[in-house]
Write a protein that holds these residues in place. Structure first.
Motif, PDB file in Angstrom:
ATOM      1  N   HIS A 107       3.854   7.422   3.487  1.00 19.47           N
ATOM      2  CA  HIS A 107       3.564   7.429   2.047  1.00 19.47           C
ATOM      3  C   HIS A 107       4.159   8.671   1.390  1.00 19.47           C
ATOM      4  O   HIS A 107       4.753   8.595   0.296  1.00 19.47           O
ATOM      5  CB  HIS A 107       2.048   7.377   1.829  1.00 19.47           C
ATOM      6  N   ILE A 158      -5.063   3.293   5.837  1.00 15.00           N
ATOM      7  CA  ILE A 158      -4.694   4.354   4.890  1.00 15.00           C
ATOM      8  C   ILE A 158      -5.046   5.729   5.438  1.00 15.00           C
ATOM      9  O   ILE A 158      -4.404   6.727   5.113  1.00 15.00           O
ATOM     10  CB  ILE A 158      -5.380   4.104   3.531  1.00 15.00           C
ATOM     11  N   LEU A 166       0.819  -1.215   0.000  1.00 15.55           N
ATOM     12  CA  LEU A 166       0.000   0.000   0.000  1.00 15.55           C
ATOM     13  C   LEU A 166       0.851   1.262   0.000  1.00 15.55           C
ATOM     14  O   LEU A 166       0.493   2.268  -0.629  1.00 15.55           O
ATOM     15  CB  LEU A 166      -0.937  -0.008   1.208  1.00 15.55           C
ATOM     16  N   THR A 173      -4.613   4.355  -3.755  1.00 14.30           N
ATOM     17  CA  THR A 173      -4.889   4.183  -2.316  1.00 14.30           C
ATOM     18  C   THR A 173      -6.336   4.541  -1.986  1.00 14.30           C
ATOM     19  O   THR A 173      -6.942   3.945  -1.089  1.00 14.30           O
ATOM     20  CB  THR A 173      -3.947   5.041  -1.454  1.00 14.30           C
TER      21      THR A 173
END
Length: 340
Positions: A42, A33, A11, A19
């Motif tokens: 991220h 997330i 991810l 995402t």
């Protein structure tokens, strides 16, 4: 490695749009997330890949109304800027923004962590207080707005004069401008948006402004080149110089990266460096018949971009797609050291 750790690794490597799709898979992924720590990780990985996008603000006078247009060029499409066979609108994406339907002209004033700021004079992230801040001002009056505190603060000791609507360059946690002292001498100043203290940036000792010549007009514009602070000195009817500060804050680290003798660049007042490619530089210019040109570092030639419908590009920035939102409390953190 546990299955959850494998999912996390996958991810973190996905593009932002993917995402969002993954959020709909299950509640566990939605929660993961949406977590600020995931957003930070991220973003850090995205910056490490060095695949930023280009954002441009300009005027399209081919329309029935004269208003601002903002375009995004993805990292994968940047090479298309160099092609004479592709029309700009084939690969650039026009972006929506507040007030667009009212035909109000807006200014592109900064990008930070995937967030884009319009209408002020500076925008950046304060890592000390984990807060995004907006800077605005007129002449010597400077105010800083804290998104976390939802309040303004006036900087009392701003002993510099700032031209109206000049965009601040955000590097190393500071905003940078070309300003004037009270006796009208040009100076590069930085503002620590955390401590809200101004300081002056030492200029290169051998730059063109130190060479007195009353017959030449010398201008400076600030920018970034290869993630380093840079200055373009433009000496009309002589040459242009691109200086890069290799070690941020160290005056002795200034290096003259390029010396350009092409007349179409050095004779444009306030030409500014927008982007660097392998062996080529993209310059924004102020002209009635051209808005941007590409300079070939190998043979010294210049060609114009294929943008027939656009009459002006006066502001640009680079940004990374990110999951950051103003209420998430996310920040770049230690990975930002790479820009110093």
């Amino acid at each position: 490695m546990f299955l959850a750790e494998i999912f996390l690794e996958i991810l973190l490597k996905l593009p932002v749009k993917s995402t969002f799709v993954c959020k709909c898979v299950c509640k566990a992924w939605f929660s993961l997330i949406s977590d600020p720590s995931f957003v930070k990780s991220h973003l850090n990985l995205t910056i490490q890949r060095k695949k930023s996008n280009l954002i441009l603000r300009g005027i399209d006078q081919s329309r029935s109304y004269d208003c601002s247009v903002i375009y995004s060029v993805s990292h994968n499409s940047l090479q298309s800027l160099l092609s004479a066979d592709k029309e700009f609108l084939e690969y650039a994406v026009e972006m929506d923004y507040p007030f667009k339907s009212l035909y109000i002209s807006v200014k592109l004033m900064g990008c930070c962590d995937g967030l884009v700021c319009l209408c002020m004079i500076g925008f950046g992230y304060d890592s000390k207080s984990e807060d995004y801040k907006v800077v605005t001002g007129n002449n010597s009056v400077v105010e800083v707005y804290s998104l976390k505190l939802n309040s303004w603060r006036i900087i009392e000791n701003a002993s510099y004069i700032f031209p109206n609507r000049v965009v601040g360059i955000f590097i190393n946690g500071d905003l940078h401008w070309l300003a004037q002292t009270q006796d009208c001498s040009p100076v590069v100043v930085s503002l620590d948006i955390g401590d809200q203290i101004f300081k002056e940036i030492q200029l290169p000792n051998e730059h063109s402004m130190n060479k007195n010549d009353d017959d030449r007009h010398i201008s400076m514009t600030l920018g970034m080149l290869e993630r380093c602070f840079c200055i373009l000195f433009n000496v009309t009817n002589a040459h242009s110089e691109v200086w890069v500060m290799r070690d941020y804050g160290v005056g002795g680290s200034w290096t003259k990266r390029y010396s350009i003798n092409n007349e179409r660049i050095m004779n444009y007042y306030l030409a500014h460096l927008m982007w660097s490619f392998s062996g080529e530089l993209l310059f924004g210019i102020y002209s009635s018949d051209e808005i941007a040109i590409i300079y070939d570092l190998i043979n010294g030639s210049v060609r114009k971009l294929n943008m027939p419908s656009l009459t002006q590009f006066d502001q640009e920035g680079c940004y990374y797609e990110s999951l950051v939102s103003l209420g998430s409390g996310t920040y770049v953190g230690e990975e930002e050291e790479a820009t110093r």
